[in-house]
Scaffold this motif. Structure first.
Motif, PDB file in Angstrom:
ATOM      1  N   LYS A   1       0.924  -1.295  -0.033  1.00 37.60           N
ATOM      2  CA  LYS A   1      -0.040  -0.066   0.035  1.00 37.60           C
ATOM      3  C   LYS A   1       0.906   1.199  -0.099  1.00 37.60           C
ATOM      4  CE  LYS A   1      -3.831  -0.449   2.049  1.00 37.60           C
ATOM      5  NZ  LYS A   1      -5.089  -0.654   3.548  1.00 37.60           N
ATOM      6  N   LEU A   2       1.255   1.621  -1.155  1.00 37.38           N
ATOM      7  CA  LEU A   2       2.134   2.888  -1.380  1.00 37.38           C
ATOM      8  C   LEU A   2       1.501   3.582  -2.189  1.00 37.38           C
ATOM      9  CD1 LEU A   2       4.916   4.125  -0.837  1.00 37.38           C
ATOM     10  CD2 LEU A   2       5.903   2.364  -2.802  1.00 37.38           C
ATOM     11  N   VAL A   3       1.691   5.101  -2.278  1.00 32.51           N
ATOM     12  CA  VAL A   3       1.060   5.965  -3.118  1.00 32.51           C
ATOM     13  C   VAL A   3       2.326   6.806  -3.252  1.00 32.51           C
ATOM     14  CG1 VAL A   3      -0.163   7.518  -1.474  1.00 32.51           C
ATOM     15  CG2 VAL A   3      -0.799   7.533  -3.687  1.00 32.51           C
ATOM     16  N   ILE A   4       2.409   7.521  -4.556  1.00 36.31           N
ATOM     17  CA  ILE A   4       3.688   8.322  -4.823  1.00 36.31           C
ATOM     18  C   ILE A   4       3.026   9.349  -5.751  1.00 36.31           C
ATOM     19  CG2 ILE A   4       5.662   8.408  -6.088  1.00 36.31           C
ATOM     20  CD1 ILE A   4       5.965   5.314  -5.955  1.00 36.31           C
ATOM     21  N   PHE A   5       3.634  10.643  -5.185  1.00 38.77           N
ATOM     22  CA  PHE A   5       3.113  11.895  -5.584  1.00 38.77           C
ATOM     23  C   PHE A   5       4.288  12.398  -6.373  1.00 38.77           C
ATOM     24  CE2 PHE A   5      -0.059  11.166  -2.852  1.00 38.77           C
ATOM     25  CZ  PHE A   5      -1.397  11.383  -3.584  1.00 38.77           C
ATOM     26  N   VAL A   6       4.338  13.256  -7.487  1.00 39.02           N
ATOM     27  CA  VAL A   6       5.284  13.911  -8.048  1.00 39.02           C
ATOM     28  C   VAL A   6       4.683  15.337  -8.244  1.00 39.02           C
ATOM     29  CG1 VAL A   6       6.911  14.520  -9.765  1.00 39.02           C
ATOM     30  CG2 VAL A   6       6.417  11.988  -9.200  1.00 39.02           C
ATOM     31  N   ASP A   7       5.172  16.240  -7.200  1.00 45.93           N
ATOM     32  CA  ASP A   7       4.515  17.612  -7.382  1.00 45.93           C
ATOM     33  C   ASP A   7       5.250  18.674  -8.128  1.00 45.93           C
ATOM     34  OD1 ASP A   7       2.368  16.608  -5.619  1.00 45.93           O
ATOM     35  OD2 ASP A   7       3.744  16.934  -3.824  1.00 45.93           O
TER      36      ASP A   7
ATOM     37  N   ILE B   1      -1.284  23.405  -1.226  1.00 47.29           N
ATOM     38  CA  ILE B   1      -0.711  22.764   0.047  1.00 47.29           C
ATOM     39  C   ILE B   1      -1.486  22.019   0.945  1.00 47.29           C
ATOM     40  CG2 ILE B   1       0.975  23.329   1.825  1.00 47.29           C
ATOM     41  CD1 ILE B   1       1.900  25.770  -0.230  1.00 47.29           C
ATOM     42  N   GLN B   2      -2.609  22.861   1.286  1.00 48.44           N
ATOM     43  CA  GLN B   2      -3.511  22.394   2.175  1.00 48.44           C
ATOM     44  C   GLN B   2      -4.072  20.888   1.720  1.00 48.44           C
ATOM     45  OE1 GLN B   2      -6.940  24.824   2.665  1.00 48.44           O
ATOM     46  NE2 GLN B   2      -7.662  23.948   4.537  1.00 48.44           N
ATOM     47  N   ARG B   3      -4.613  20.940   0.431  1.00 49.79           N
ATOM     48  CA  ARG B   3      -5.166  19.584  -0.069  1.00 49.79           C
ATOM     49  C   ARG B   3      -4.005  18.490   0.024  1.00 49.79           C
ATOM     50  NH1 ARG B   3      -7.434  21.528  -4.300  1.00 49.79           N
ATOM     51  NH2 ARG B   3      -5.559  21.278  -5.533  1.00 49.79           N
ATOM     52  N   ASP B   4      -2.825  18.756  -0.385  1.00 46.13           N
ATOM     53  CA  ASP B   4      -1.781  17.858  -0.395  1.00 46.13           C
ATOM     54  C   ASP B   4      -1.776  17.145   1.139  1.00 46.13           C
ATOM     55  OD1 ASP B   4      -1.215  18.118  -3.007  1.00 46.13           O
ATOM     56  OD2 ASP B   4       0.678  19.434  -2.647  1.00 46.13           O
ATOM     57  N   GLN B   5      -1.885  17.997   2.196  1.00 47.31           N
ATOM     58  CA  GLN B   5      -1.795  17.791   3.715  1.00 47.31           C
ATOM     59  C   GLN B   5      -2.946  16.739   3.870  1.00 47.31           C
ATOM     60  OE1 GLN B   5      -1.237  21.374   5.443  1.00 47.31           O
ATOM     61  NE2 GLN B   5       0.918  21.267   5.317  1.00 47.31           N
ATOM     62  N   GLU B   6      -4.042  17.209   3.307  1.00 46.51           N
ATOM     63  CA  GLU B   6      -5.172  16.539   3.586  1.00 46.51           C
ATOM     64  C   GLU B   6      -5.034  15.064   2.869  1.00 46.51           C
ATOM     65  OE1 GLU B   6      -8.442  19.121   1.990  1.00 46.51           O
ATOM     66  OE2 GLU B   6      -8.135  20.438   3.641  1.00 46.51           O
TER      67      GLU B   6
ATOM     68  N   ASN C   1      -2.468  13.422   2.360  1.00 44.17           N
ATOM     69  CA  ASN C   1      -1.574  12.490   3.083  1.00 44.17           C
ATOM     70  C   ASN C   1      -2.206  11.971   4.377  1.00 44.17           C
ATOM     71  OD1 ASN C   1       0.502  13.398   1.455  1.00 44.17           O
ATOM     72  ND2 ASN C   1       1.364  14.601   2.698  1.00 44.17           N
ATOM     73  N   THR C   2      -2.926  12.776   4.813  1.00 48.03           N
ATOM     74  CA  THR C   2      -3.501  12.209   6.190  1.00 48.03           C
ATOM     75  C   THR C   2      -4.640  11.153   5.808  1.00 48.03           C
ATOM     76  OG1 THR C   2      -3.347  14.329   7.227  1.00 48.03           O
ATOM     77  CG2 THR C   2      -5.091  13.065   7.881  1.00 48.03           C
ATOM     78  N   ILE C   3      -5.576  11.277   4.630  1.00 50.32           N
ATOM     79  CA  ILE C   3      -6.404  10.387   4.279  1.00 50.32           C
ATOM     80  C   ILE C   3      -5.865   9.004   4.139  1.00 50.32           C
ATOM     81  CG2 ILE C   3      -8.204   9.574   2.496  1.00 50.32           C
ATOM     82  CD1 ILE C   3      -8.823  12.669   2.526  1.00 50.32           C
ATOM     83  N   TYR C   4      -4.740   8.951   3.227  1.00 52.61           N
ATOM     84  CA  TYR C   4      -4.029   7.839   2.761  1.00 52.61           C
ATOM     85  C   TYR C   4      -3.475   7.133   4.125  1.00 52.61           C
ATOM     86  CZ  TYR C   4      -4.611   7.936  -2.297  1.00 52.61           C
ATOM     87  OH  TYR C   4      -5.370   7.815  -3.618  1.00 52.61           O
TER      88      TYR C   4
ATOM     89  N   LYS D   1      -5.601   5.259   6.255  1.00 53.58           N
ATOM     90  CA  LYS D   1      -6.207   4.001   5.500  1.00 53.58           C
ATOM     91  C   LYS D   1      -5.016   2.960   5.613  1.00 53.58           C
ATOM     92  CE  LYS D   1      -9.852   6.051   3.030  1.00 53.58           C
ATOM     93  NZ  LYS D   1     -10.415   6.076   1.999  1.00 53.58           N
ATOM     94  N   GLY D   2      -3.587   3.410   6.130  1.00 58.80           N
ATOM     95  CA  GLY D   2      -2.750   2.394   6.047  1.00 58.80           C
ATOM     96  C   GLY D   2      -1.912   2.707   5.137  1.00 58.80           C
ATOM     97  N   TRP D   3      -1.856   3.646   4.160  1.00 55.47           N
ATOM     98  CA  TRP D   3      -0.860   3.694   3.112  1.00 55.47           C
ATOM     99  C   TRP D   3       0.284   4.582   3.495  1.00 55.47           C
ATOM    100  CZ3 TRP D   3      -1.926   2.657  -2.303  1.00 55.47           C
ATOM    101  CH2 TRP D   3      -3.307   1.957  -2.537  1.00 55.47           C
TER     102      TRP D   3
END
Length: 89
Positions: free
Chosen positions: A1-7, A38-43, A45-48, A51-53
């Motif tokens: 369970k890995l999620v990767i973002f390139v910002d 920036i705020q949405r990125d933090q949100e 991150n918190t959601i994932y 859920k254990g990601w």
């Protein structure tokens, strides 16, 4: 369970406190937009994470200039998780 973002550095506020001073045109719009990103990125991150990601975020310039390090971090994370699962069973 890995999620990767390139910002993108501009769109997601890399070094934001310094860089927002450099915005000269349409400041109100761009500052509000980028600060919401920036705020949405933090949100997100918190959601994932809730859920254990595991969340990995890279800046666009890191992927372009340090691809090997980015790939290493992804593979290390996947390998660490794989072995953690093996040892937990």
């Amino acid at each position: 369970k890995l999620v990767i973002f390139v910002d993108g550095a501009f769109w997601h506020g890399y070094d934001w406190e310094n860089r927002k001073k450099a915005i000269k045109s349409n400041r109100e719009f761009w500052i509000a937009k980028i600060e919401r990103n920036i705020q949405r990125d933090q949100e997100v991150n918190t959601i994932y994470q809730a859920k254990g990601w595991t969340v990995l975020r890279f800046w666009d310039f890191e992927v372009k200039g340090e691809m090997g390090r980015c790939v290493y971090l992804v593979l290390k994370n996947l390998t660490d998780k794989k072995y953690q699962i093996l040892f937990d069973t």
